[in-house]
Design an enzyme around this catalytic site. Structure first.
Site, PDB file in Angstrom:
ATOM      1  N   LYS A 236    -179.043  84.539  67.504  1.00  0.00           N
ATOM      2  CA  LYS A 236    -179.540  85.652  67.859  1.00  0.00           C
ATOM      3  C   LYS A 236    -178.371  86.755  67.416  1.00  0.00           C
ATOM      4  O   LYS A 236    -178.791  88.071  67.878  1.00  0.00           O
ATOM      5  CB  LYS A 236    -179.592  85.716  69.261  1.00  0.00           C
ATOM      6  CG  LYS A 236    -180.993  84.901  69.833  1.00  0.00           C
ATOM      7  CD  LYS A 236    -181.130  85.234  71.195  1.00  0.00           C
ATOM      8  CE  LYS A 236    -182.663  84.512  71.715  1.00  0.00           C
ATOM      9  NZ  LYS A 236    -182.843  84.430  73.275  1.00  0.00           N
ATOM     10  N   HIS A 261    -183.795  83.300  64.515  1.00  0.00           N
ATOM     11  CA  HIS A 261    -182.549  82.719  64.993  1.00  0.00           C
ATOM     12  C   HIS A 261    -182.243  81.244  65.026  1.00  0.00           C
ATOM     13  O   HIS A 261    -181.208  80.877  64.864  1.00  0.00           O
ATOM     14  CB  HIS A 261    -182.311  83.317  66.474  1.00  0.00           C
ATOM     15  CG  HIS A 261    -183.148  82.672  67.491  1.00  0.00           C
ATOM     16  ND1 HIS A 261    -184.372  82.803  67.823  1.00  0.00           N
ATOM     17  CD2 HIS A 261    -182.578  81.622  68.150  1.00  0.00           C
ATOM     18  CE1 HIS A 261    -184.689  81.767  69.008  1.00  0.00           C
ATOM     19  NE2 HIS A 261    -183.648  81.043  69.233  1.00  0.00           N
TER      20      HIS A 261
END
Length: 374
Positions: A236, A261
């Protein structure tokens, strides 16, 4: 406690002990287990009642032992006591009667009720010849109830081998500890960017550890998972804030960006040959895969998903649902239980869900101890 006298070992018996323990020490990488093996080897070689392995804590300027037969960790100021004297001077010490020697610190005897009589202390060195600790054996268990020059030769032999082996293990431990620190810090960075808290990754780590043990994983492997699971969302860090923290519903395109991510986290970690970072790469990539094959990023199914990913998936979802955030209320436990029953065999590995229900009291206790403080 009355001591039981033993006969001195034959050369054949000594060789057997030496070969047995040197083989075990050579194949061990965990510091505490090596220290236990060292202590046991020393005790058996010279027939002592207790054997302690002391190390130097340079940061705190102390000597300490985590392995002492019959007692817990002991710490003393550097340079004090018989062990401090041996380490400071580099000279071995044999004492026939400890209470007639002013260097003996009798405080531990008073605390434990144990009576120390004879003592032998032998410093050991690393490959560069630097003293890094000492053996200390207490109370000879033969009719001659004190240590002799022969005992000094034998314990010095053990110290010569063990000291050099210990250095490599300590270096390995330092590398592992550094990896753990990096993983923990990077995990928290990932959560901060997504408006999570540091306690989220700590809780996921502890949940994962409990579930791993409940599934029969050994302690060392479960500890690996506990260490690396905080890295599950490290990818992330590369997701734009506008998407990562968007308050409203995501578009399909934005959702695809969020899902990336997992691949990003895997790419960040996959090149390492270190066990912890390799395990972290697995968790980062696979914690959103689903048992029925409808997860992402690879649509993996069933046991094709690594057990680390299957466990972390349950731990992560449990924490996400049970934690209160500014944008949502925490789910009541009954609603969470209903979801896991419904998703057993669909989203989640049935065995992990079953372990979740068995260990739910322990998981709730962890949640309570590591609650977020706003």
């Amino acid at each position: 406690m009355e001591l039981v006298f033993k006969k001195e070992l034959s050369s054949e018996d000594l060789l057997k002990i030496i070969f047995e323990y040197t083989a075990k020490i050579a194949s061990e990488t965990e510091l505490k287990r090596v220290l236990v093996l060292m202590a046991n080897m020393g005790r058996e070689m010279i027939l002592s009642d207790r054997c302690t392995v002391w190390l130097i804590d340079e940061v705190r300027n102390e000597l300490y032992t985590t392995v002492a037969h019959g007692v817990n960790e002991i710490r003393i100021p550097f340079g004090t006591g018989l062990v401090g004297s041996a380490i400071t001077t580099g000279e071995s010490i044999i004492i026939k009667d400890a209470y007639n020697d002013p260097r003996h610190n009798a405080d531990n005897d008073r605390k434990t009720g144990y009576h120390t009589k004879s003592i032998i202390t032998v410093p050991f060195r690393n490959n560069d010849g630097e003293i890094i600790g000492a053996y200390q054996a207490i109370n000879k268990l033969t009719e001659v109830d004190y240590f002799t020059e022969r005992d000094l030769e034998l314990l010095s032999l053990a110290a010569s081998y063990a000291g050099k082996s210990l250095e490599s293990v300590m270096l390995h431990q330092e590398i592992v500890d550094t990896q753990r620190e990096i993983i923990s810090t990077m995990g928290e960075i990932g959560e901060i960017r997504s408006k999570e808290t540091g306690n989220h990754v700590k809780r996921v780590a502890e949940y994962s550890y409990v579930l791993a043990l409940a599934l029969g994983m050994d302690v060392a492997e479960a500890e690996v998972l506990r260490t690396v699971s905080p890295m599950h969302d490290i990818g992330k860090v590369a997701i734009p804030d506008a998407v990562l923290n968007k308050p409203g519903k995501l578009t399909d395109e934005e959702y695809d960006i969020i899902k990336s991510h997992t691949k990003i986290g895997h790419q960040l970690l996959k090149g390492s040959k270190r066990k912890l970072l390799s395990a972290a790469a697995i968790v980062a990539e696979q914690h959103h895969e689903k048992w029925d094959g409808k997860g992402y990023p690879n649509g993996m199914k069933g046991e094709d998903i690594h057990i680390y990913g299957r466990i972390t998936a349950v731990a992560d979802v449990f924490d996400a649902l049970s934690a209160e955030r500014v944008y949502k209320a925490a789910w009541p436990i009954e609603k969470i239980e209903a979801l896991f029953r419904e998703e057993r065999g669909r989203h989640f590995d049935p065995d992990v869900v079953d372990a979740f229900f068995r260990e739910l009291p322990a998981l709730l206790e962890i949640r309570s101890k590591l609650t977020d403080v706003e």
